[in-house]
Motif scaffolding. Sequence first.
Motif, PDB file in Angstrom:
ATOM      1  N   GLN A  22      76.272 -18.088   2.492  1.00 57.30           N
ATOM      2  CA  GLN A  22      76.390 -18.174   1.027  1.00 57.30           C
ATOM      3  C   GLN A  22      77.101 -19.455   0.581  1.00 57.30           C
ATOM      4  OE1 GLN A  22      78.545 -14.502   0.249  1.00 57.30           O
ATOM      5  NE2 GLN A  22      77.223 -13.555   1.776  1.00 57.30           N
ATOM      6  N   TYR A  39      69.094 -19.978   6.039  1.00 60.52           N
ATOM      7  CA  TYR A  39      68.667 -18.928   6.961  1.00 60.52           C
ATOM      8  C   TYR A  39      69.937 -18.206   7.392  1.00 60.52           C
ATOM      9  CZ  TYR A  39      69.796 -23.097   9.587  1.00 60.52           C
ATOM     10  OH  TYR A  39      70.408 -24.239  10.018  1.00 60.52           O
ATOM     11  N   LEU A  91      82.472 -20.659   7.578  1.00 63.66           N
ATOM     12  CA  LEU A  91      81.034 -20.818   7.796  1.00 63.66           C
ATOM     13  C   LEU A  91      80.351 -19.595   7.192  1.00 63.66           C
ATOM     14  CD1 LEU A  91      80.488 -23.421   9.175  1.00 63.66           C
ATOM     15  CD2 LEU A  91      82.409 -22.420  10.392  1.00 63.66           C
TER      16      LEU A  91
END
Length: 264
Positions: free
Chosen positions: A97, A143, A94
Amino acid sequence: MSATSLRFDIVTIFPEFFRGPLDFGMVRQALKKNLVSVAIHNLRDHAGDRHRTVDDRPFGGGEGMVLKPEPLFRAVSSIASQDSSFPACRTILLSAQGRRLTQETVRELADCRRLILICGRYEGVDERVTDHLATDEVSIGDYVLSGGELAACVLVDCIVRMVPGVLHNHRSTLNESFSRPAAATQPGKRIQEPAILDHPQYTRPESFRGLDVPPLLLSGDHRKIKLWRRRKALEKTLRNRPDLLEYGCLSEEDKRLLETEFEG
Ligand code: SAM
């Protein structure tokens, strides 16, 4: 009891984090029915020193700490060797990027037998994990979260509901936001229908604070209701998600539908 069809292994420095989020609704039911299973692994159990160190300062200088490669490589190799009835399918890091998660990827991942999810923390993880351990680097949106645990929960939630047997009516996943109409997914069909948003839904009461449900939905005319819903879904997609749908790419039928006056 049904046989588990998908196993998740989550690697994290905060194992307790997952106590709440996986304990509600559909995910809880799927776990209870043994349709899926989730094992949580403490990364610190795979540290190589008595302080259970899993992070260190970044080479080249800069803020914060980075998750070290050795504990992560050890953790994944140890997990993959547990329970040979579930060969590791994908190892997902996770990461902000990563490739942005879509419903198409969710469907693809739901076909796997086993998913290992790695949750980053601090400034992220050593890039050798991204390049040589993970098969996928996935972001849940543009985000930055403070850790991969929430992102892992998002992944578990949206994948679990695609596992056959979890939803009462599995067909409902074919007619929701980001799904292509069933006909367009048939093999051999050349025209790719756009994946659009779902149509608006209403329930009782018919009138609330002077706000009425569109009368057509009460008419019982299912052909007209289907057309109205398609039109509303197209309107909403064009308004809220122009990245999914451009007016110029609409079929002539859909363009006509957007100009249709629906009465009653
Ligand atoms: N320095 C990293 C960057 O700018 O890309 C951010 C690191 S973030 C503070 C710590 C961890 O949170 C990441 O390693 C990742 O596991 C997780 N994370 C943050 N944002 C994410 C996102 N959008 N999707 C998935 N995981 C995310």
